[in-house]
Design a protein around this motif. Structure first.
Motif, PDB file in Angstrom:
ATOM      1  N   PHE A 174      41.186  33.640  25.732  1.00 37.16           N
ATOM      2  CA  PHE A 174      41.830  34.910  26.053  1.00 37.16           C
ATOM      3  C   PHE A 174      40.804  36.028  26.164  1.00 37.16           C
ATOM      4  CE2 PHE A 174      46.625  34.565  25.094  1.00 37.16           C
ATOM      5  CZ  PHE A 174      46.672  33.285  25.627  1.00 37.16           C
ATOM      6  N   TYR A 224      49.613  37.478  34.757  1.00 41.43           N
ATOM      7  CA  TYR A 224      48.592  37.504  35.810  1.00 41.43           C
ATOM      8  C   TYR A 224      48.959  36.481  36.895  1.00 41.43           C
ATOM      9  CZ  TYR A 224      44.016  37.059  38.043  1.00 41.43           C
ATOM     10  OH  TYR A 224      42.991  37.011  38.941  1.00 41.43           O
ATOM     11  N   LEU A 241      38.292  39.721  33.784  1.00 34.08           N
ATOM     12  CA  LEU A 241      39.234  40.519  34.549  1.00 34.08           C
ATOM     13  C   LEU A 241      38.874  41.983  34.513  1.00 34.08           C
ATOM     14  CD1 LEU A 241      41.864  40.494  36.203  1.00 34.08           C
ATOM     15  CD2 LEU A 241      43.131  40.767  34.067  1.00 34.08           C
ATOM     16  N   ALA A 242      38.325  42.438  33.364  1.00 34.31           N
ATOM     17  CA  ALA A 242      37.922  43.846  33.249  1.00 34.31           C
ATOM     18  C   ALA A 242      36.774  44.169  34.191  1.00 34.31           C
ATOM     19  CB  ALA A 242      37.522  44.139  31.812  1.00 34.31           C
ATOM     20  N   ASP A 297      39.930  38.087  29.526  1.00 32.27           N
ATOM     21  CA  ASP A 297      40.124  39.540  29.586  1.00 32.27           C
ATOM     22  C   ASP A 297      38.854  40.233  30.032  1.00 32.27           C
ATOM     23  OD1 ASP A 297      42.769  39.359  28.873  1.00 32.27           O
ATOM     24  OD2 ASP A 297      42.372  39.599  26.713  1.00 32.27           O
ATOM     25  N   ARG A 331      49.752  37.392  30.055  1.00 31.90           N
ATOM     26  CA  ARG A 331      49.297  38.635  30.680  1.00 31.90           C
ATOM     27  C   ARG A 331      50.095  38.941  31.960  1.00 31.90           C
ATOM     28  NH1 ARG A 331      47.027  38.653  26.433  1.00 31.90           N
ATOM     29  NH2 ARG A 331      44.805  39.104  26.010  1.00 31.90           N
ATOM     30  N   TRP A 352      47.167  32.145  28.948  1.00 31.48           N
ATOM     31  CA  TRP A 352      46.707  33.540  29.110  1.00 31.48           C
ATOM     32  C   TRP A 352      47.368  34.191  30.312  1.00 31.48           C
ATOM     33  CZ3 TRP A 352      43.987  35.717  33.194  1.00 31.48           C
ATOM     34  CH2 TRP A 352      43.544  36.996  33.008  1.00 31.48           C
ATOM     35  N   ARG A 353      47.419  33.473  31.451  1.00 28.95           N
ATOM     36  CA  ARG A 353      48.029  34.013  32.671  1.00 28.95           C
ATOM     37  C   ARG A 353      49.509  34.316  32.455  1.00 28.95           C
ATOM     38  NH1 ARG A 353      45.351  29.639  36.882  1.00 28.95           N
ATOM     39  NH2 ARG A 353      43.257  30.612  37.017  1.00 28.95           N
TER      40      ARG A 353
END
Length: 221
Positions: free
Chosen positions: A8, A52, A15-16, A12, A50, A46-47
């Protein structure tokens, strides 16, 4: 084995940075690595958590790739258009040829119908002409017989006038006394060899009739 929390954190972080957290990038960023199956399981979690939903963006492609794709698409479109035009031309030519053949077949059939009608009319005309000819021939034969009877009646009358009242003449004596037109007329109504025979027959018949008339006259007296 990487913990879910580690996956995770790495996802993250990627993606940031504005990058896409793919399976390859996440595995490379985890210090302990991990099997693709395990990392993929945590990355799906995670997807989901989130929300995503990665979608390919046009910016992910380089300018050269975009131009190459556009050129390929243009070439494919031109080829498809060219093939469609050729196909349409072939189908149109085939349709025109078929229509021409149909027209020629129709004209041929119409010509056959007209020919048959003309032949039928000609046959009917010939049949009618044959019937008319047969009737005409019959009438002509009847007229010839009537003329012949009328002619021989005149011959008999002429012979009657030649024989003197109460007298007697043989056929051989009567023949020289007949008029020339009677001889010529007899030739028209008989063959040349039979003219004399017919005239002698008429003379004999008229002599016989005269004898009958004289006998009747005597009987009446």
């Amino acid at each position: 084995m990487p913990y879910e929390s580690a996956v995770f954190v790495v996802a993250d972080a990627i993606l940031a940075k504005g990058e896409r957290p793919s399976l390859r990038k996440v595995r490379e960023a985890i210090p302990t690595g991990g099997s693709p199956r395990e990392v993929c399981t945590h990355l799906r979690a995670w997807r989901k958590k989130r929300g995503y939903d990665p979608k390919p963006e046009p910016t992910d492609m380089s300018k050269a790739m975009k131009e190459a794709g556009q050129a390929l698409a243009l070439d494919l479109w031109k080829q498809a258009k060219r093939e469609a035009t050729q196909t349409f031309s072939r189908e149109r030519e085939a349709a025109v040829a078929m229509a021409t053949d149909d027209k020629q077949d129709c004209e041929h059939l119409l010509g056959m119908v007209e020919t048959l009608q003309a032949e039928n009319t000609a046959l009917a005309a010939r049949a009618e002409a044959a019937r008319v000819q047969a009737r005409l021939h019959k009438v002509e034969n009847q007229l010839d017989r009537f003329r012949a009877l009328e002619f021989w009646d005149r011959v008999m009358q002429e012979i009657f006038e030649i024989i003197p009242p109460g007298g007697a003449m043989t056929p051989a004596e009567i023949l020289p006394e007949l008029r020339s037109w009677t001889i010529r007329g007899a030739a028209l109504h008989t063959s040349g060899a039979d003219v004399g025979r017919h005239l002698i027959w008429c003379a004999s018949r008229e002599r016989l009739l005269q004898d009958v008339r004289e006998c009747r006259g005597v009987g009446a007296g």
